[in-house]
Design an enzyme around this catalytic site. Structure first.
Site, PDB file in Angstrom:
ATOM      1  N   MET B   1     -18.219 -21.982 -12.786  1.00  0.00           N
ATOM      2  CA  MET B   1     -18.299 -20.918 -11.535  1.00  0.00           C
ATOM      3  C   MET B   1     -17.507 -21.155 -10.342  1.00  0.00           C
ATOM      4  O   MET B   1     -18.175 -21.223  -9.312  1.00  0.00           O
ATOM      5  CB  MET B   1     -19.888 -21.012 -11.154  1.00  0.00           C
ATOM      6  CG  MET B   1     -20.231 -22.444 -10.612  1.00  0.00           C
ATOM      7  SD  MET B   1     -21.850 -22.578 -11.115  1.00  0.00           S
ATOM      8  CE  MET B   1     -21.830 -23.008 -12.890  1.00  0.00           C
ATOM      9  N   PRO B   2     -15.919 -21.052 -10.600  1.00  0.00           N
ATOM     10  CA  PRO B   2     -15.202 -21.118  -9.453  1.00  0.00           C
ATOM     11  C   PRO B   2     -15.262 -20.028  -8.241  1.00  0.00           C
ATOM     12  O   PRO B   2     -15.894 -19.105  -8.689  1.00  0.00           O
ATOM     13  CB  PRO B   2     -13.867 -21.362 -10.039  1.00  0.00           C
ATOM     14  CG  PRO B   2     -14.193 -21.476 -11.491  1.00  0.00           C
ATOM     15  CD  PRO B   2     -15.397 -20.965 -11.796  1.00  0.00           C
ATOM     16  N   TYR B   3     -14.911 -20.481  -7.201  1.00  0.00           N
ATOM     17  CA  TYR B   3     -14.805 -19.527  -6.270  1.00  0.00           C
ATOM     18  C   TYR B   3     -13.303 -19.613  -5.732  1.00  0.00           C
ATOM     19  O   TYR B   3     -12.825 -20.874  -5.309  1.00  0.00           O
ATOM     20  CB  TYR B   3     -15.618 -19.915  -4.964  1.00  0.00           C
ATOM     21  CG  TYR B   3     -15.622 -19.112  -3.775  1.00  0.00           C
ATOM     22  CD1 TYR B   3     -15.740 -17.679  -3.667  1.00  0.00           C
ATOM     23  CD2 TYR B   3     -14.620 -19.596  -2.659  1.00  0.00           C
ATOM     24  CE1 TYR B   3     -15.792 -17.046  -2.450  1.00  0.00           C
ATOM     25  CE2 TYR B   3     -14.412 -18.633  -1.567  1.00  0.00           C
ATOM     26  CZ  TYR B   3     -15.019 -17.363  -1.243  1.00  0.00           C
ATOM     27  OH  TYR B   3     -14.795 -16.790  -0.284  1.00  0.00           O
ATOM     28  N   THR B  40     -17.053 -16.481 -12.175  1.00  0.00           N
ATOM     29  CA  THR B  40     -15.813 -16.767 -11.508  1.00  0.00           C
ATOM     30  C   THR B  40     -15.610 -15.742 -10.258  1.00  0.00           C
ATOM     31  O   THR B  40     -15.293 -14.423 -10.570  1.00  0.00           O
ATOM     32  CB  THR B  40     -14.392 -16.860 -12.176  1.00  0.00           C
ATOM     33  OG1 THR B  40     -14.725 -17.935 -13.044  1.00  0.00           O
ATOM     34  CG2 THR B  40     -13.112 -17.110 -11.625  1.00  0.00           C
ATOM     35  N   MET B  41     -15.602 -16.178  -9.186  1.00  0.00           N
ATOM     36  CA  MET B  41     -15.490 -15.131  -7.873  1.00  0.00           C
ATOM     37  C   MET B  41     -13.897 -15.076  -7.322  1.00  0.00           C
ATOM     38  O   MET B  41     -13.625 -16.494  -7.356  1.00  0.00           O
ATOM     39  CB  MET B  41     -16.435 -15.418  -7.083  1.00  0.00           C
ATOM     40  CG  MET B  41     -17.774 -15.025  -7.069  1.00  0.00           C
ATOM     41  SD  MET B  41     -18.775 -14.954  -5.430  1.00  0.00           S
ATOM     42  CE  MET B  41     -20.341 -14.865  -6.156  1.00  0.00           C
TER      43      MET B  41
END
Lengths: 67, 67, 67, 67, 67, 67
Positions: B1-3, B40-41
């Site tokens: 769940m990267p930003y 992923t945002m």
């Protein structure tokens, strides 16, 4: 190669004042930590007073209360 | 769940180019780290050249000097 | 002169993988927006799973539930 | 003296809603961690849907697809 | 009530040097923009050289090449 | 799909307290702005007191002075 992000409320800072901030922060990093100015970045974000809160209320509200 | 936060100078990047950045960064995180693209945002900030400094001066000033 | 901040959970990304992310993001900005790679910065933050939340719970808690 | 940055898509949040976020986050930090509200800052960034990506596409594109 | 985030590579900056940065940046904001020092925050992030990229490669790799 | 970054001094916040922050902020965004909790991210950064300044001095220095 530092990266500096300065966040302030949007209150009419002029281009000249922003240039002073950029130069001042860069000079500081050179003096204190011997950083290379050529790869030192400074990014200024100007934020609406409705979007900035301190003490549990927005800056807009604080100013309306005369603070 | 990267930003991922991409900060660039405001120079007329089109919606299509921004979409390419979003897809490209997401694909990269899937390929290199097997991250889940669904969470992923990617957020792109476009910054006025008066507000971006490098080498101790603003990008506006650098460009006026022809750099 | 873009600045990119990639935030991921601390899950043992290797130095080689981080180097791949740096190169991949830089190449993407060159290709899509013709940015100068020499002044493109990429900073990776690795965050403890106790400190990362999604869906109202921490990643630590999600993983304990098998998600 | 916490600093909290809330980033949301620009979708017409009102000044009253932003004030509620500022108060709510400040109260939470007081309750959970006994932080001093007087030096707790909350900054809200509203981001154009062209500039926000998730799942490899921009929010603009997702909404056009009806998601 | 500005918020300033200084990001540097982790290279052994001392507590005294960090204190100098905090004071220097705060003074600069007072001088240039008449900001209130009491609510000016400065946060310094020190980043591993494996996690910092410029010019498409990590700082670790650049230094190994003697740059 | 909000992204929230909470920055606090490193003062021994427990995993349970961090989980409370994650849940509390997520609930707040659901209540105030009807955001989707499934894609709401909260990232907590804990910062050394040597690296956090307010009022022109570091938190370490302030505490030594008994403030």
């Amino acid at each position: 190669m530092p990266y500096v992000n300065i966040r302030i409320t949007k209150d009419g800072a002029t281009a000249a004042q922003k240039a002073e901030l950029v130069q001042g922060v860069t000079d500081l990093l050179v003096q204190v930590l011997a950083k290379n100015p050529a790869t030192t970045m400074v990014v200024i974000d100007e934020v609406d007073t409705d979007n900035w809160g301190i003490g549990g209320e927005t800056v807009t509200a604080r100013r309306q209360r005369g603070r």
